[in-house]
Scaffold this motif. Structure first.
Motif, PDB file in Angstrom:
ATOM      1  N   GLN A   1     -41.100   3.026 -11.623  1.00 12.62           N
ATOM      2  CA  GLN A   1     -40.526   4.159 -10.915  1.00 12.62           C
ATOM      3  C   GLN A   1     -39.810   5.163 -11.817  1.00 12.62           C
ATOM      4  N   LEU A   2     -39.132   4.688 -12.830  1.00 14.78           N
ATOM      5  CA  LEU A   2     -38.306   5.584 -13.639  1.00 14.78           C
ATOM      6  C   LEU A   2     -39.110   6.675 -14.352  1.00 14.78           C
ATOM      7  N   PRO A   3     -40.288   6.386 -14.942  1.00 10.51           N
ATOM      8  CA  PRO A   3     -41.058   7.471 -15.571  1.00 10.51           C
ATOM      9  C   PRO A   3     -41.406   8.594 -14.603  1.00 10.51           C
TER      10      PRO A   3
ATOM     11  N   ARG B   1     -31.429  13.853 -19.632  1.00 11.24           N
ATOM     12  CA  ARG B   1     -31.601  15.074 -20.409  1.00 11.24           C
ATOM     13  C   ARG B   1     -33.090  15.438 -20.441  1.00 11.24           C
ATOM     14  N   PRO B   2     -33.434  16.699 -20.697  1.00 16.44           N
ATOM     15  CA  PRO B   2     -34.856  17.095 -20.730  1.00 16.44           C
ATOM     16  C   PRO B   2     -35.673  16.296 -21.735  1.00 16.44           C
ATOM     17  N   GLU B   3     -35.036  15.883 -22.856  1.00 17.92           N
ATOM     18  CA  GLU B   3     -35.791  15.164 -23.887  1.00 17.92           C
ATOM     19  C   GLU B   3     -35.833  13.659 -23.647  1.00 17.92           C
ATOM     20  N   ASP B   4     -35.152  13.164 -22.614  1.00 16.11           N
ATOM     21  CA  ASP B   4     -35.078  11.717 -22.373  1.00 16.11           C
ATOM     22  C   ASP B   4     -36.429  11.120 -21.996  1.00 16.11           C
ATOM     23  N   GLU B   5     -36.688   9.931 -22.528  1.00 16.71           N
ATOM     24  CA  GLU B   5     -37.727   9.036 -22.011  1.00 16.71           C
ATOM     25  C   GLU B   5     -37.004   7.949 -21.238  1.00 16.71           C
ATOM     26  N   GLU B   6     -37.761   7.091 -20.537  1.00 16.63           N
ATOM     27  CA  GLU B   6     -37.092   6.062 -19.737  1.00 16.63           C
ATOM     28  C   GLU B   6     -36.230   5.141 -20.612  1.00 16.63           C
ATOM     29  N   TRP B   7     -36.748   4.781 -21.785  1.00 25.46           N
ATOM     30  CA  TRP B   7     -35.990   3.852 -22.640  1.00 25.46           C
ATOM     31  C   TRP B   7     -34.703   4.481 -23.156  1.00 25.46           C
TER      32      TRP B   7
ATOM     33  N   GLY C   1     -40.290  12.455 -14.924  1.00 29.14           N
ATOM     34  CA  GLY C   1     -41.297  13.520 -14.870  1.00 29.14           C
ATOM     35  C   GLY C   1     -40.919  14.593 -13.865  1.00 29.14           C
ATOM     36  N   ARG C   2     -40.340  14.194 -12.731  1.00 32.07           N
ATOM     37  CA  ARG C   2     -39.904  15.161 -11.715  1.00 32.07           C
ATOM     38  C   ARG C   2     -38.757  16.016 -12.250  1.00 32.07           C
ATOM     39  N   VAL C   3     -37.851  15.374 -13.028  1.00 29.69           N
ATOM     40  CA  VAL C   3     -36.743  16.118 -13.636  1.00 29.69           C
ATOM     41  C   VAL C   3     -37.291  17.225 -14.546  1.00 29.69           C
ATOM     42  N   ARG C   4     -38.312  16.903 -15.315  1.00 27.23           N
ATOM     43  CA  ARG C   4     -38.884  17.887 -16.241  1.00 27.23           C
ATOM     44  C   ARG C   4     -39.617  19.008 -15.501  1.00 27.23           C
TER      45      ARG C   4
ATOM     46  N   ALA D   1     -29.355  10.776 -12.299  1.00 27.21           N
ATOM     47  CA  ALA D   1     -28.352   9.940 -12.975  1.00 27.21           C
ATOM     48  C   ALA D   1     -28.767   8.479 -12.891  1.00 27.21           C
ATOM     49  N   LEU D   2     -28.294   7.717 -13.862  1.00 26.98           N
ATOM     50  CA  LEU D   2     -28.627   6.290 -13.902  1.00 26.98           C
ATOM     51  C   LEU D   2     -27.345   5.500 -14.131  1.00 26.98           C
ATOM     52  N   LEU D   3     -27.164   4.430 -13.344  1.00 27.19           N
ATOM     53  CA  LEU D   3     -26.034   3.519 -13.523  1.00 27.19           C
ATOM     54  C   LEU D   3     -26.545   2.205 -14.093  1.00 27.19           C
ATOM     55  N   VAL D   4     -25.834   1.680 -15.071  1.00 32.35           N
ATOM     56  CA  VAL D   4     -26.057   0.311 -15.540  1.00 32.35           C
ATOM     57  C   VAL D   4     -24.779  -0.466 -15.264  1.00 32.35           C
ATOM     58  N   LEU D   5     -24.913  -1.581 -14.502  1.00 37.17           N
ATOM     59  CA  LEU D   5     -23.754  -2.381 -14.088  1.00 37.17           C
ATOM     60  C   LEU D   5     -23.849  -3.774 -14.702  1.00 37.17           C
ATOM     61  N   ASP D   6     -22.710  -4.304 -15.096  1.00 35.86           N
ATOM     62  CA  ASP D   6     -22.669  -5.658 -15.630  1.00 35.86           C
ATOM     63  C   ASP D   6     -21.468  -6.380 -15.041  1.00 35.86           C
ATOM     64  N   CYS D   7     -21.730  -7.558 -14.437  1.00 36.22           N
ATOM     65  CA  CYS D   7     -20.650  -8.333 -13.824  1.00 36.22           C
ATOM     66  C   CYS D   7     -19.752  -8.884 -14.950  1.00 36.22           C
TER      67      CYS D   7
END
Length: 466
Positions: free
Chosen positions: A318-320, A432-438, A324-327, A334-340
């Motif tokens: 899903q993320l790619p 950002r415009p230059e971001d890839e999923e990784w 692509g839609r952002v571009r 936005a993306l959240l990364v959560l860690d317990c």
């Protein structure tokens, strides 16, 4: 004058191409024309002046229709000789017509249509009778062949294991076979001859496919009633086939596949239609079960079994597309990364079952904070990712903070009965415009690491320096 009249009558009778007999009041034959001699094989010389005209038609003495007319007998007497085969003629009060089979005529017998009318003098007295006879054997044979063909057709239709009905040009049912009875529960005797066939399929009156074909209303009318569920037959010109659900057929309704084709006469005119129906409910149920199974498999392949959230594989799918839609449209993501926090110590103290309950509570907290467009994933172990389309940094931070507070307020009951209260560290990154999923995941993950390094139980925005 009388002699002149007799000559004229003789010429008229003799010149008539229709077999004709004239008898007088005493039943003696006065005229037996050439056409009658050819039909009966009895020459006029053997009949004229005698009252034995029955010999040309019957094996034993009995009156002809002309004899009964001369005697002025009542219709009951005529019925005795021609029961069910005669009627009063529209030509005159003393005229009758009949149709009967004469086995002694020709090769194998002949069907004759004959009329008899009284002859009267100037005073109105019956002085004789005239009878004409026409050989209608060929017509009877044609009608008999047609009847046999109809009987044969009826046997074919009735013996077919496929539910079949036939309607005529006036939309009245002519055939309703036993398979159709079994399918609909309506007996043939109750529907044949009526236009009530719709009652077997619908709650209110509406045309069946066969009715539309008879009316030749065109595909627009068919589409109005069977939109997206019909197509023209590839086998029969002017025929159509469709598949639909009929809630009034059987218990709980039935899925039926049905075809309707026009019936035409020799001139190509539509004189009826035949419709066949097949119960495909079993196939439809199997297809639906297969679709449900495929959907369950698809969900299982995308879903984490412990938390019910999507898994990391689905995130990679899903993320790619979102980036692509952002571009393309320059929309925020936005993306959240959560860690317990301190999850290893939870596992060590309360066991894996206790740890699993904490992760389930965290997943529940995430779900509670999601909007309809947001998607959450279990990324691995105690780490989760939330994708927030159409979300800028301030909005993403607000969602992350609400999630952090909600989870921090929850207590999880461990298998031992103890209450466990945990916190979560959250990293936020805006695409950002230059971001890839990784790269987007890496920046959010680094922000989450900084949140842990900064004391845990907090939200950190990537690239913010805090």
């Amino acid at each position: 004058m009388q002699q002149s009249s007799d000559i004229a009558l003789t010429q008229l009778v003799e010149g008539n191409p229709v077999a004709t007999i004239v008898i007088d009041a005493n039943h003696r034959v006065t005229h037996w024309n050439r056409a009658c001699a050819a039909l009966t094989g009895v020459p006029a010389a053997e009949m004229i002046g005698r009252s034995e005209q029955w010999r040309a038609f019957y094996d034993s003495a009995r009156p002809l229709l002309a004899d009964l007319v001369v005697d002025g007998v009542a219709e009951a007497a005529i019925d005795h000789y021609y029961h069910g085969k005669f009627s009063r003629s529209a030509l005159g009060e003393d005229s009758y017509e009949a149709e009967d089979f004469f086995p002694a005529f020709g090769d194998g017998g002949r069907w004759l249509f004959f009329t008899a009318a009284a002859l009267r003098n100037a005073k109105g007295e019956v002085v004789g009778a005239i009878e004409t006879l026409q050989d209608v054997t060929e017509r009877w044979r044609a009608e008999s062949a047609l009847r046999n063909k109809e009987v044969y057709l009826a046997q074919i239709v009735d013996g077919s294991p496929v539910p079949t009905m036939v309607i005529g040009a006036q939309h009245r049912v002519t055939h309703w076979n036993r398979a159709c009875e079994a399918l609909t529960g309506m007996l043939a005797k109750d529907v044949i001859g009526t236009d009530d066939h719709w009652k077997s399929f619908y709650g209110t009156k509406r045309p069946l496919l066969a009715d539309l074909i008879i009316d030749q209303t065109g595909e627009k009318s068919i589409d109005r009633l069977y939109h997206g569920r019909f197509r023209a037959s590839s086998l029969i010109p002017g025929a159509y086939e469709a598949e639909d659900f009929f809630p009034h057929v059987g218990e709980g309704g039935r899925w039926l596949f049905f075809t309707a084709a026009p019936l035409r006469n020799a001139e190509g005119e539509v004189i009826g239609a035949i419709e066949t129906l097949q119960d495909v409910s079993g196939r439809r149920r199997a297809e639906e079960a297969l679709r449900d199974s495929e959907e369950r498999y698809r969900l299982l392949s995308q879903t984490d079994s412990l938390t019910g959230l999507y898994n990391s594989r689905h995130l990679q799918e899903q993320l790619p597309a979102e980036i692509g839609r952002v571009r393309r449209y320059a929309r925020p993501l936005a993306l959240l990364v959560l860690d317990c926090d301190r999850f290893k110590s939870v596992n060590d103290r309360y066991g894996h079952l206790g740890g699993d309950r904490v992760l389930q509570n965290l997943a529940h907290s995430i779900t509670q904070c999601l909007r309809s467009s947001d998607v959450a994933f279990r990324y691995g172990g105690e780490e989760f990712v939330v994708m927030l389309p159409e979300t800028d940094a301030p909005s993403a931070l607000a969602i992350a903070e609400r999630l952090r507070l909600l989870f921090g307020s929850l207590k999880t009951v461990a298998p031992s009965g103890e209450a466990v209260q945990c916190t979560v560290s959250i990293g936020v990154a805006v695409c950002r415009p230059e971001d890839e999923e990784w790269s987007l995941i890496r920046r959010a993950d680094e922000a989450c690491y900084r949140a842990k390094q900064g004391g845990r139980n907090r939200v950190v925005l990537a690239d913010s320096g805090s």
